[in-house]
Design an enzyme around this catalytic site. Structure first.
Site, short mmCIF file in Angstrom:
data_model
loop_
_atom_site.label_atom_id
_atom_site.label_comp_id
_atom_site.label_asym_id
_atom_site.label_seq_id
_atom_site.Cartn_x
_atom_site.Cartn_y
_atom_site.Cartn_z
N LYS A 5 2.94 4.68 -5.75
CA LYS A 5 1.96 4.19 -4.77
C LYS A 5 0.68 3.82 -5.52
O LYS A 5 0.21 4.59 -6.37
CB LYS A 5 1.69 5.30 -3.77
CG LYS A 5 0.67 4.98 -2.69
CD LYS A 5 0.38 6.23 -1.86
CE LYS A 5 -0.54 5.96 -0.70
NZ LYS A 5 -0.87 7.19 0.04
N SER A 44 0.30 6.31 4.71
CA SER A 44 -0.18 5.27 3.85
C SER A 44 0.74 4.96 2.67
O SER A 44 0.54 3.93 2.02
CB SER A 44 -1.58 5.63 3.34
OG SER A 44 -1.57 6.82 2.61
N SER A 50 0.83 10.96 5.14
CA SER A 50 1.07 9.70 4.43
C SER A 50 2.33 9.65 3.56
O SER A 50 2.74 8.57 3.15
CB SER A 50 -0.14 9.33 3.58
OG SER A 50 -1.18 8.90 4.42
#
Ligand SMILES: *[C@@H]1O[C@H](CO)[C@@H](O)[C@H](O)[C@H]1NC(C)=O
Ligand SMILES: *[C@@H]1O[C@H](CO)[C@@H](O)[C@H](O)[C@H]1NC(C)=O
Ligand SMILES: *[C@@H]1O[C@H](CO)[C@@H](O)[C@H](O)[C@H]1NC(C)=O
Length: 529
Positions: free
Chosen positions: A132, A207, A231
């Site tokens: 990420k 996220s 997330s």
């Protein structure tokens, strides 16, 4: 002292009711306006895609597979699915192939009797993985969807990324995340919207949405995500994979953006693995935790029948929350029945104040100091800030600079969640009480099966309306508890469902063990093609 009537925050709940109403009106319009067709991603053709990290490790060690081959298989797969998903921010394919050749070369120069020490030095030698963007991969983009960070690159590896690299794993790319990680969907003005491999009209969540989409599509051997209010676990649910949010403070969050100097940040924010294979969670978590891994005591295994299974299929009845999807509740019931048959004690839990999860998680986040603002240019005057209302408006008329999801959350934070300081303190204390009662209930051998969210993946642009669902995941962050999302198959629309397994601090292995048993009983990840 209860700060408001009915033991809840009136304004907070009022907003949740408003969002519920908005959802009824807006959702069909948004879906209609979007007008896109549901697309299916192409099937993976190479059977190597189906090997877990542990199986890849085995084959590499026995000379049955070269790192270069597995790295190329994943690069090809990513290139095949990314046009559908838009999950990649920046890749390093060429460098990754060079890294893989170096790993293979190391295998060749080391005599067979020296292989064992080589692999204990490099437990993940030659394994490709994805990261990420917010987690910091040295030299790669770390914009995190914000205009002021355009073209920004990570100076260094995040701590867990550093540990994975030191263990011999090879990063392929950095993947999409929403602006400042402040959304449960992954759309930004700078990089566009990331899509769900099970239905491209839907969000992969956020996220860690890019990681969710890539892993769900079978385009990553494993991913690194981060989780401050669900997330890792929300994208794990939406994309049908496993995602582990470790015990607070287990992983160093050095290098992550956003971050804060507040010592409590690491209690709420954790970095963690996302994968199609539950059996890989322990080794990945152990490597990423570094020296702290010893606290999890992963080597002593708990006998299944000694695990005590508690469960809750809702967070209490309130008019402001949406009911939990029937398939998700059914999945919890299936798991309870399965463990009962395995000889475990099972019991429905009744944890007080769970219905206040939204108030609790908001107040813990609100007490964090020095959280950066999306509206300030870090290179400019720190007192100069764009007007938040004007910027919000620009999302609907004009050319927006910031995403409305991040503005909405920042506004909520600026307004102190529409709570008084006494209320915030009250809920913060309640959070400690909830933590204590969960720890007491679960003890050394207990887990709590609990929804990850009240529903499977929503359509893109409709995630804010589902704000109430965040209470389910955020409670584990506020309380610093480990939690693993477990996929439990698809619903009749073909969308992944599942739930999370929560344990007491440093009992991460219980979450992961329950996840692995449910994976072998119910199949775990189901391909979207
Ligand atoms: C989602 O909302 C953004 C911001 O308002 C807008 O620019 C975009 O067109 C919307 N997308 C869809 C698919 O409705
Ligand atoms: C991978 O496994 C899935 C599920 O077991 C199966 O449907 C698929 O055909 C396999 N893919 C390949 C390329 O072997
Ligand atoms: C929540 O916890 C507080 C103590 O902090 C307690 O007084 C209150 O009764 C609890 N509320 C519920 C609904 O159990």
């Amino acid at each position: 002292m209860v700060p408001s009537f009915l033991d809840m925050e009136f304004f907070v709940r009022f907003i949740l009711v408003l969002l519920n109403i908005v959802a009824i009106i807006i959702e069909p319009i948004v879906v209609w306006l979007n007008g896109e067709e549901k697309k299916k991603i192409p099937a993976a053709k190479n059977p190597l895609i189906n090997l877990s990290a542990n199986e890849v490790i085995y084959r590499i060690r026995h000379g049955e597979l070269k790192s270069e081959e597995i790295v190329k298989v994943y690069i090809d797969r990513i290139k095949e699915v990314n046009p559908y998903l838009n999950a990649v921010i920046e890749d390093r394919y060429e460098e990754a192939i060079k890294d893989a050749k170096r790993a293979d070369n190391m295998m060749e120069i080391v005599a067979p009797e020296q292989r064992a020490p080589l692999f204990s030095r490099y437990p993940l030698l030659g394994l490709p993985f994805t990261v990420k963007e917010s987690c910091a991969l040295k030299g790669m983009s770390q914009v995190v969807g914000n205009i002021h960070r355009k073209d920004y690159r990570a100076n260094d590896n995040g701590k867990s990324i550093e540990l994975l690299r030191a263990a011999g794993a090879i990063p392929l790319l950095v993947s999409g995340n929403p602006e400042f990680c402040m959304s449960w969907e992954t759309s930004t003005h700078l990089f566009g919207k990331v899509k769900n491999p099970y239905d491209t009209r839907r969000t992969p969540g956020g996220s860690s949405g890019g990681e969710g989409a890539l892993n769900g599509a079978g385009a990553s051997l494993f991913g690194v995500g981060s989780d401050i209010a669900g997330s890792i676990r929300i994208p794990a649910l939406y994309n049908g994979i496993f995602g582990h949010k470790p015990t607070g403070h287990l992983m160093s969050i050095k290098g992550h953006f956003p971050n804060s100097i507040d010592p409590n940040m690491g209690r709420y924010l954790q970095v963690g693995p996302m994968t199609r294979f539950a059996q890989d969670l322990p080794i990945l978590t152990a490597v990423m935790a570094g020296d702290e891994a010893a606290k999890m005591d992963l080597t002593t295994r708990v006998v299944t029948k000694d695990i005590k299974i508690f469960y809750m299929d809702s967070n209490g009845f309130t008019l402001t929350h949406k009911p939990v999807d029937f398939d998700i509740r059914l999945a919890i019931m299936k798991a309870v029945a399965y463990f009962k048959k395995s000889g475990c004690q099972t019991e429905k839990a009744d944890i007080r104040n769970m219905s206040n999860a939204i108030e609790i998680s908001m107040s813990t986040l609100l007490t964090l100091k020095d959280v950066p603002s999306i509206l300030v240019d870090p290179k400019g005057d720190p007192n100069e800030k764009d007007n938040i209302y004007a910027e919000l408006l620009k999302n609907f008329v004009g050319k927006p600079k910031y995403t409305y999801q991040a503005i909405f959350l920042e506004l909520f934070m600026n307004m102190r969640g529409f709570m008084s300081e006494t209320s915030i303190q009250y809920w913060k204390e309640t959070s400690d009480e909830v933590r204590d009662s969960i720890i007491k209930l679960l003890g050394d051998n207990g887990v709590l099966l609990f929804p990850t969210f009240h529903r499977p993946a929503p359509f893109i642009n409709t995630s804010i309306q589902n704000l109430a669902g965040v209470g389910f995941v955020a409670i584990a962050n506020s309380c610093g508890l480990p939690a693993t999302h477990v996929p439990m198959g698809l619903n009749k629309e073909g969308l992944p469902i599942g739930f999370q397994v929560i344990a007491a601090p440093y009992k991460d292995k219980l979450c992961m063990q329950v996840a692995a048993e449910l994976e072998s009983a119910y199949g775990g990840w189901v391909p979207p093609y």
